[in-house]
Scaffold this motif. Structure first.
Motif, short mmCIF file in Angstrom:
data_model
loop_
_atom_site.label_atom_id
_atom_site.label_comp_id
_atom_site.label_asym_id
_atom_site.label_seq_id
_atom_site.Cartn_x
_atom_site.Cartn_y
_atom_site.Cartn_z
N UNK A 105 28.50 6.97 126.46
CA UNK A 105 28.46 5.77 125.37
C UNK A 105 28.90 6.40 123.87
N UNK A 106 28.78 7.55 123.70
CA UNK A 106 29.35 8.38 122.64
C UNK A 106 30.98 8.16 122.72
N UNK A 107 31.57 8.40 123.74
CA UNK A 107 33.01 8.44 123.80
C UNK A 107 33.23 7.13 123.62
N UNK A 108 32.68 6.14 124.08
CA UNK A 108 33.25 4.42 123.86
C UNK A 108 32.88 3.96 122.51
N UNK A 109 31.71 4.64 121.83
CA UNK A 109 31.61 4.38 120.39
C UNK A 109 32.87 5.01 119.58
N UNK A 110 33.22 6.31 119.90
CA UNK A 110 34.29 6.77 119.39
C UNK A 110 35.59 5.91 119.30
N UNK A 111 35.99 5.58 120.68
CA UNK A 111 36.97 4.73 120.75
C UNK A 111 37.15 3.42 120.06
N UNK A 112 36.12 2.63 120.27
CA UNK A 112 35.80 1.40 119.33
C UNK A 112 36.14 1.64 118.13
N UNK A 113 35.44 2.71 117.27
CA UNK A 113 35.72 3.17 115.98
C UNK A 113 37.26 3.31 115.70
N UNK A 114 37.86 3.88 116.52
CA UNK A 114 39.59 4.06 116.37
C UNK A 114 40.04 2.65 116.32
N UNK A 115 39.67 2.01 117.41
CA UNK A 115 40.15 0.39 117.41
C UNK A 115 39.89 -0.19 116.28
N UNK A 116 38.74 -0.25 115.73
CA UNK A 116 38.49 -0.92 114.47
C UNK A 116 39.38 -0.46 113.27
N UNK A 117 39.43 0.67 113.14
CA UNK A 117 40.20 1.28 112.06
C UNK A 117 41.63 0.85 112.15
N UNK A 118 42.34 1.16 113.18
CA UNK A 118 43.85 0.90 113.42
C UNK A 118 43.92 -0.65 113.55
N UNK A 119 42.90 -1.53 113.91
CA UNK A 119 42.77 -2.87 113.86
C UNK A 119 43.17 -3.43 112.46
N UNK A 120 42.09 -2.73 111.68
CA UNK A 120 42.16 -3.34 110.33
C UNK A 120 43.47 -3.05 109.60
N UNK A 121 43.81 -1.74 109.80
CA UNK A 121 45.19 -1.31 109.17
C UNK A 121 46.25 -2.16 109.77
N UNK A 122 46.47 -2.59 111.19
CA UNK A 122 47.41 -3.59 111.44
C UNK A 122 47.43 -4.93 110.79
#
Length: 762
Positions: A104-121
């Protein structure tokens, strides 16, 4: 297999294959589609469920819910016994770090990266959209130009080219626009947006970043090749790359003219064009991806039925057994076939999966039904076919005209010994099977030896794969000799077979007047779709004696009867091939010509219309110049204005500031030297309100900018006369020079003399 991990592995495989096998090939357009297709396949293929019969994975049947299972006895008993299976108790957590849910921790870390890069995109996308909305730019031929600040490298996004036009000489600017035109025309922004989305969803996969770079780099190679193919001077084009190589460059969502791999781009421009024989590499990756379906994807499971286990009922004797794929131990080949009987022939599809999923091949061949003997119908049976290279044994069943089953192949020892005697290393079983299917015999090996055509190991396998046995090869050689091609290399003959070039096609080209072509020319004709129907259509239009290079260009650029007819209807008849090809390349349209004429250009030749299209002279631009007061201009004057970036909106701003234009040369001079309304207002705000047009041009030429003038004010100087400012700039008496060299009591005149004296001593 977890979807994310599966997609990651497929993407890595696609990148590594491109990197190792295709990166240095000059089929850049094929590379583009292969990279996009590989990216799509990496995310779509893991979603596919394959039939159990085609899966190389062990497909476990679904486990039913086990309740009380009643076991029937052979003899009646007093009472039934029940066996109850209870679920195992869940293990208890021991606390500490063991209690953390790491997944679950790894999944939350992955989703955090998706959100950051998605906002940047989306921020970058929105920024570009707002920039286009606020500064829509102006039309320049078939491009929409948006002016940028000085020092910013040119780039394009979607249908806009962002460039500081005043920063480049006319020749360099045209090469830049030719480059960006390819990006815009071929919609390269789509590739880049998809590559950015790839980074968003797979930011933790290092191969995703490498994949994006591969897409970006290949687009630049493709664009460079298209510009040079359009007739650009290679040396001049490469110099233009060097000239605009500045550090301020956009990346990511935009195509950029100045990539960090400039040296590699120039090397690729000089690279010899890849041989057509290398095109087989583009078939291997799709085959590997399809093979991954059987190796990694989940297999379809049979319905579980009821959730209560029952004693199996014995099969009825009248129902034939189902044909299944035999379960083989791990590490063994799996060989299956399907077949269809049609017109006295049995056409097979042979499917072979290698050890541990190492490869997968699918080969189709047809045999006369009489050669196979009695085919098993209604029940499983075996039949075989023996040839010089071995024996093919098939097991299965036919139902009507369709059949399926398994097969095995046993090479003939005598044939293998002859291969060894001819100097060949050992062949794999699947290569020997191709020899069997194509009926490669020992006599064929002797024939090749006698005819001095002995191929190497790989070419011999290619002959077998593409069905070139002795009879077929003899016929091909005879046809080529009759057509005047002598004895070509076997590699060339294989290429002819790959592209389905036969005697009829070669003869038809000869009858159309192309009887002196090299085989490479024939292959190029086929690749570029030079059909016999197209040649006939061009002949009807008066292009019966067009040389081969021109007819190929007409085919490549889609000079068809409709286009020629439209030009004829517009009054352009009896055109030379080069004229109509140039018109088509540069998107000359009859309706556009009529609009130019209506805008005031009058009658123009097709060559003039082509030049107008090349330089983006459209009816709107002609009308804009007319509204500025420039009427009855020649086409050369209008093209010159367009080349030098004359913008009607900018010229109108200058007029609103009180500047008048005596002729087109003067307004072009403003544009060439970057005299804008903002520049004029900046000087006027500093008190220079009595300058004329020539003064503003001189200020721009010598770099007398508002910032330059303000720096003197910071040193304590008042308003310096404009002529003195120009003199200071000419002699390089800058504010920085003054700070370093001024002595007590020095005037500006003294500093100018001092600067002149210092330079004279050098």
């Amino acid at each position: 297999m977890n979807y994310f991990l599966h997609a990651t592995l497929l993407l890595a495989a696609c990148y590594l294959y491109y990197r190792l096998a295709l990166r240095r090939e000059t089929f850049f357009r094929l590379n583009r589609w292969l990279l996009l297709g590989g990216m799509a396949a990496s995310f779509l293929l893991p979603l596919v469920t394959v039939p159990a019969s085609l899966s190389l994975r062990t497909v476990a049947a679904p486990v039913p819910t086990v309740r009380a299972v009643r076991i029937p006895a052979e003899e009646p008993v007093a009472r039934s016994s029940e066996v109850v299976i209870a679920p195992a108790a869940a293990p208890r957590s021991s606390g500490g770090y063991a209690g953390l849910d790491w997944s679950r921790l790894a999944w939350m870390l992955y989703l955090g990266g998706v959100v950051v890069l998605g906002v940047q995109f989306f921020y970058h996308l929105l920024s570009l959209g707002l920039r286009i909305y606020r500064s829509p730019g102006y039309r320049l031929r078939d491009l929409r130009i948006v002016e940028t600040e000085a020092g910013t490298a040119p780039f394009s996004f979607w249908n806009r080219v962002f460039i500081h036009t005043a920063g480049y000489d006319p020749a360099t600017r045209e090469r830049i626009l030719d480059h960006e035109r390819v990006h815009v025309r071929e919609k390269h922004s789509i590739d880049l947006v998809l590559a950015e989305l790839l980074i968003v969803v797979q930011w933790c996969n290092p191969f995703a970043w490498l994949y994006r770079r591969a897409i970006e780099n290949n687009l630049e190679y493709l664009t460079d090749a298209e510009v040079l193919r359009g007739g650009a001077d290679p040396v001049g084009y490469q110099l233009s790359l060097l000239q605009v190589a500045v550090p301020h460059r956009a990346r990511g969502l935009v195509t950029n003219y100045n990539q960090h791999f400039l040296e590699q781009r120039i090397k690729m421009m000089k690279t010899k064009r890849s041989s057509n024989r290398a095109t087989w590499k583009y078939l291997a990756l799709p085959a590997l991806l399809l093979f991954s379906l059987s190796s990694f994807n989940a297999g379809a499971q049979q319905p579980a039925g009821e959730d209560t286990l029952r004693a199996p009922a014995p099969p009825a004797a009248s129902v034939p057994a189902q044909i299944g794929v035999p379960s083989l131990p791990d590490g063994k080949e799996r060989r299956n076939w399907t077949a269809e009987i049609d017109g006295g022939k049995v056409c097979f599809s042979f499917i072979e999966s290698g050890e541990n999923g190492g490869y997968r091949s699918n080969t189709d061949r047809c045999f006369e039904e009489a050669l196979l003997g009695d085919l098993p119908r209604g029940s499983i049976g075996a039949f075989s076919l023996t040839r010089a290279s071995g024996t093919l044994t098939l097991r299965g069943m036919f139902d009507g005209n369709e059949g399926l089953g398994t097969y095995d192949f046993t090479p003939a020892a005598a044939f293998e010994q002859q291969l060894s005697a001819e100097g060949y290393d050992s062949f794999e079983d699947r290569e020997l099977l191709h020899f069997f299917l194509t009926d490669i015999t020992g006599g064929f090996l002797d024939y090749l030896q006698r005819e001095d055509l002995k191929p190497d190991h790989d070419v011999l396998v290619q002959l077998a794969v593409f069905g070139l046995n002795q009879a077929a090869l003899t016929q091909v050689l005879a046809d080529l000799a009759a057509a005047g091609y002598g004895r070509p290399a076997l590699e060339t003959i294989v290429q002819l077979r790959i592209f389905d070039i036969n005697k009829a096609y070669i003869n038809a080209l000869a009858q159309a007047g192309y009887d002196d072509l090299e085989l490479d020319d024939v292959i190029q004709a086929k690749i570029h779709g030079l059909s016999l129907e197209f040649i006939a259509e061009m002949a009807k239009l008066g292009y019966a004696d067009v040389d081969f290079d021109q007819i190929i260009q007409m085919a490549i650029h889609r000079v068809d009867t409709d286009y020629a007819g439209d030009l004829a209807a517009a009054g352009y008849r009896d055109l030379a091939p080069d004229e109509i090809i140039a018109a088509r390349i540069h998107h000359v349209r009859p309706e556009e010509i009529r609009a130019l004429q209506a805008a005031g250009l009058g009658e123009i030749t097709l060559e003039e219309a082509t030049q107008a299209s090349i330089h983006g002279v459209d009816p709107e631009f002609v009308s804009e110049l007319s509204e500025l007061g420039f009427k009855n201009l020649s086409l050369d004057d209008i093209i010159s204005a367009k080349i030098h970036g004359v913008s009607a909106s900018k010229a109108k701003e200058m007029q609103d500031l009180g500047l008048e234009f005596r002729d087109m040369e003067e307004i072009s001079s403003y544009s060439i030297h970057g005299v804008t309304a903002g520049f004029v207002r900046g000087l006027r705000e500093l008190g220079y309100t009595d300058l004329n047009g020539e003064d503003y041009v001189a200020a721009r030429i010598h770099g007398v900018t508002p910032e330059f003038i303000t720096a003197y004010a910071d040193l304590g100087y008042g308003k310096i006369p404009f002529e003195r400012l120009v003199e200071l700039r000419i002699h390089n008496v800058t504010p920085d020079f003054i700070e370093k060299n001024r002595r007590e009591g020095d005037t500006l005149e003294d500093l100018i003399d001092y600067s002149i004296m210092r330079r004279s001593r050098r």
